[in-house]
Design an enzyme around this catalytic site. Sequence first.
Site, PDB file in Angstrom:
ATOM      1  N   ASP A  11       0.896  -1.156   0.001  1.00  0.00           N
ATOM      2  CA  ASP A  11       0.038  -0.079   0.088  1.00  0.00           C
ATOM      3  C   ASP A  11       0.713   1.142   0.085  1.00  0.00           C
ATOM      4  O   ASP A  11       2.022   1.087   0.471  1.00  0.00           O
ATOM      5  CB  ASP A  11      -0.834  -0.023   1.309  1.00  0.00           C
ATOM      6  CG  ASP A  11      -1.868   1.135   1.293  1.00  0.00           C
ATOM      7  OD1 ASP A  11      -2.337   1.619   0.049  1.00  0.00           O
ATOM      8  OD2 ASP A  11      -2.187   1.654   2.424  1.00  0.00           O
ATOM      9  N   ASP A  13       0.081   5.055   1.149  1.00  0.00           N
ATOM     10  CA  ASP A  13      -0.153   6.046   2.271  1.00  0.00           C
ATOM     11  C   ASP A  13       0.144   5.329   3.744  1.00  0.00           C
ATOM     12  O   ASP A  13      -0.743   4.132   3.880  1.00  0.00           O
ATOM     13  CB  ASP A  13      -1.340   6.742   2.290  1.00  0.00           C
ATOM     14  CG  ASP A  13      -1.473   7.621   1.221  1.00  0.00           C
ATOM     15  OD1 ASP A  13      -0.513   8.334   0.929  1.00  0.00           O
ATOM     16  OD2 ASP A  13      -2.463   7.507   0.542  1.00  0.00           O
TER      17      ASP A  13
END
Length: 218
Positions: A11, A13
């Site tokens: 991922d 963020d």
Amino acid sequence: MKFSVDALLFDSDETLVSSLASVSRCWTRWAIAHGLTLADVLAVRPHGRPAAAIVADLLPSERVAAALAELQQAEVDDAVAGGVVPVPGSRELLASLPSHRWAVVTSGTRRVANARLSAAGLDVAYLVAVDDVTRHKPHPEPFLTAARLLGVDPARCIAFEDAPAGLDAARAAGMTTVALTTTHAADDLASGADAVIPDLSAVTVRRTDTGIDVAVAV
């Protein structure tokens, strides 16, 4: 813990880049401009969800497109101005991997993700953003798309995530999962993860003739 895999998926963020301060600034200003508060935004459980879905929950449909464009521009501008930094260990881990052995899988748009990753000094060859899929996390499509992009078996991938929705998506794709406690408590992540760590400084890798050995210090 040790895992033998063909690819690592991340991922963006709060997994590769720390953008919480930037997100808070941008969403707070955006909310005020639209007669809302940050509490209103948090009430629709935004973390790990695409901005388009969050904005659609908060505003009438005829205002969504313009408001979303405004928000995305603010997030890009904030990143370019230095509003994001790499998560501890991310630069070192990615530098130790061949570019064709890892990808970013994000619920953000390609434009915002690229701005944040670039601002954090992370060069990404393979990126799956919300623009690239028809169903977002917690559906497995984003992770399955990344595995297909890299030409690897999903079962031979390890996914690094900070949010339950992302962990659910990776597990539904048949992948090994590692959770980072950058946004959620370990107890909130443990049920969806094979391992839980504070950040990517807990991860080391070794290239082999058949793939990549991943060691996770838990």
